[in-house]
Write a protein that holds these residues in place. Structure first.
Motif, PDB file in Angstrom:
ATOM      1  N   LEU A 186      40.640  39.893  39.690  1.00 50.08           N
ATOM      2  CA  LEU A 186      40.520  38.968  38.550  1.00 50.08           C
ATOM      3  C   LEU A 186      39.179  38.246  38.632  1.00 50.08           C
ATOM      4  O   LEU A 186      38.806  37.759  39.704  1.00 50.08           O
TER       5      LEU A 186
ATOM      6  N   CYS B 138      44.468  38.306  42.627  1.00 54.75           N
ATOM      7  CA  CYS B 138      43.443  37.276  42.800  1.00 54.75           C
ATOM      8  C   CYS B 138      42.738  37.454  44.153  1.00 54.75           C
ATOM      9  O   CYS B 138      41.506  37.489  44.233  1.00 54.75           O
TER      10      CYS B 138
ATOM     11  N   TRP C 283      41.067  33.505  32.685  1.00 56.66           N
ATOM     12  CA  TRP C 283      41.083  33.202  34.124  1.00 56.66           C
ATOM     13  C   TRP C 283      39.974  32.222  34.453  1.00 56.66           C
ATOM     14  O   TRP C 283      38.819  32.406  34.069  1.00 56.66           O
TER      15      TRP C 283
END
Ligand code: ACO
Length: 332
Positions: A306, A301, A330
């Motif tokens: 992502l 992250c 996500w």
């Protein structure tokens, strides 16, 4: 996924790793092993090890604080704290209660969850139930391990594999179509003896004999666990995808449990994924059991790997034997 009132999603991630880096070369001085063997058979180059005064809650609390900060949520607004671990500070009280007190999350429900390396996925599934049904608004799920304290440092079959660390995620309800889309959990107690700590519980309480015989440390049949892992990582991922109404062609990113690069490669192949869609940090941390996936998730992250809307698969196997997979859209 069965009809839900509202999907739960990850709204913040955090992690905490001990500062001390222990390389394979350092392990060569402790047991009869080599950097070459460890790298080629496992993919591990180094791991982080906690100091003698550090317990699970000492890593769990900073990981949770970071996840809460990133989510913009105050600890007092937490309704639920789940700590997935096989290395709690003490058998009781639960490490989750110690975390609750140190976070200042007064009144939040708190408990530990034991599902080996699958613990974080099991924790995610439990928190998902509470949030999607509207019982709770905000939960934190923490995976934390101090495996260095339960390793037999004379056993080269196990001591080179593991590391210490903590990762945390905050969950809240998210927009329809986002968050957790599919989950699959499973267990096969028949394989319990393949991976265990024989003593220290009610079956074999601590005694001078149990300590002398190293029965409080990890005992593992590596090759059998390996075979199981290679089979179950792909199977569990496909079942969670099916539950989400997706196929392997829909997967944008895979975060597998970080136990052995050969196990990860087998799962990648089974799912037909390009290597760049798979997150690997095993070379830096070794196997951190229930902390592996949340630490990897937090790093992926923060590294910008992502993207909002990505379909992410998390998959793990572990002692029990247990396994679990989650499919998320996500939402950060
Ligand atoms: N250094 C050098 N040699 C070693 C080492 C080492 N650290 N460890 C084992 N060996 C030797 C063995 O003694 C064996 O020698 P032998 O043939 O003379 O008996 C040889 O290397 C080959 O051993 P294998 O066990 O066949 O090696 P394998 O390729 O299966 O790799 C490993 C072993 C890495 C443990 C692998 O089986 C594995 O990754 N298994 C899964 C482990 C795992 O993921 N466990 C999850 C635990 S998580 C939890 O819930 C706590």
């Amino acid at each position: 996924m069965p009809a839900q009132l509202r999907p739960a999603g990850i709204v913040g991630t955090g992690s905490c790793l001990p500062e001390r880096v222990v390389t394979n070369a350092e392990l060569e001085r402790i047991v009869d092993t080599s950097d070459e063997w460890i790298r080629t058979r496992t993919g591990i180059r180094e791991r982080r090890l906690a100091g003698p005064d550090t317990a699970a809650s000492d890593l769990a609390v900073p990981a949770a604080v970071k996840a809460l900060d990133r989510a913009g949520i105050r600890p007092e607004d937490l309704d639920l704290i789940i700590v997935a671990t096989v290395t709690p500070d003490t058998l009781f009280p639960a490490t989750a209660c110690l975390v609750q007190e140190r976070l200042g999350a007064r009144g939040a429900a708190a408990f530990d969850l034991s599902a080996g390396c699958s613990g974080f996925i099991y924790g995610l599934a439990v928190a998902n139930q509470f949030i999607s049904t509207g019982v709770y608004r905000t939960a934190v799920v923490i995976g934390v391990e101090i495996l260095s304290k339960i390793i037999n440092w004379q056993d080269r079959n196990t001591c080179v594999l593991f590391g210490d660390g903590a990762g945390a995620v905050v969950l809240q309800a998210v927009a329809p179509g986002e968050g957790i889309l599919g989950l699959h959990l499973g267990a096969d107690g028949n394989g319990g003896n393949l991976l265990s700590i024989p003593a220290g519980g009610s079956r074999l309480p601590a005694s001078p004999d149990s300590v002398r015989e190293q029965l409080h440390t990890i005992h593992m049949n590596g090759p059998e666990v390996f075979k199981f892992a290679v089979r179950i990582m792909g199977e569990a991922s496909l079942k969670a995808l099916e539950q989400a109404g997706l196929t392997r062609a829909d997967v944008d990113f895979l975060i597998p449990h970080q136990a052995n690069i050969r196990i990860i490669e087998a799962a990648t192949k089974r799912l037909g994924l390009a290597p760049e869609k798979v997150y690997v940090n095993l070379h830096r941390y070794g196997n951190m059991s229930s902390a592996s996936i949340p630490v990897a998730l937090d790093e992926a992250c923060r590294e910008g790997r992502l993207h909002r809307g990505d379909r992410v698969v998390l998959v793990a196997f572990g002692a029990g034997l247990t396994w679990g997979a989650a499919v998320l859209r996500w939402s950060l």
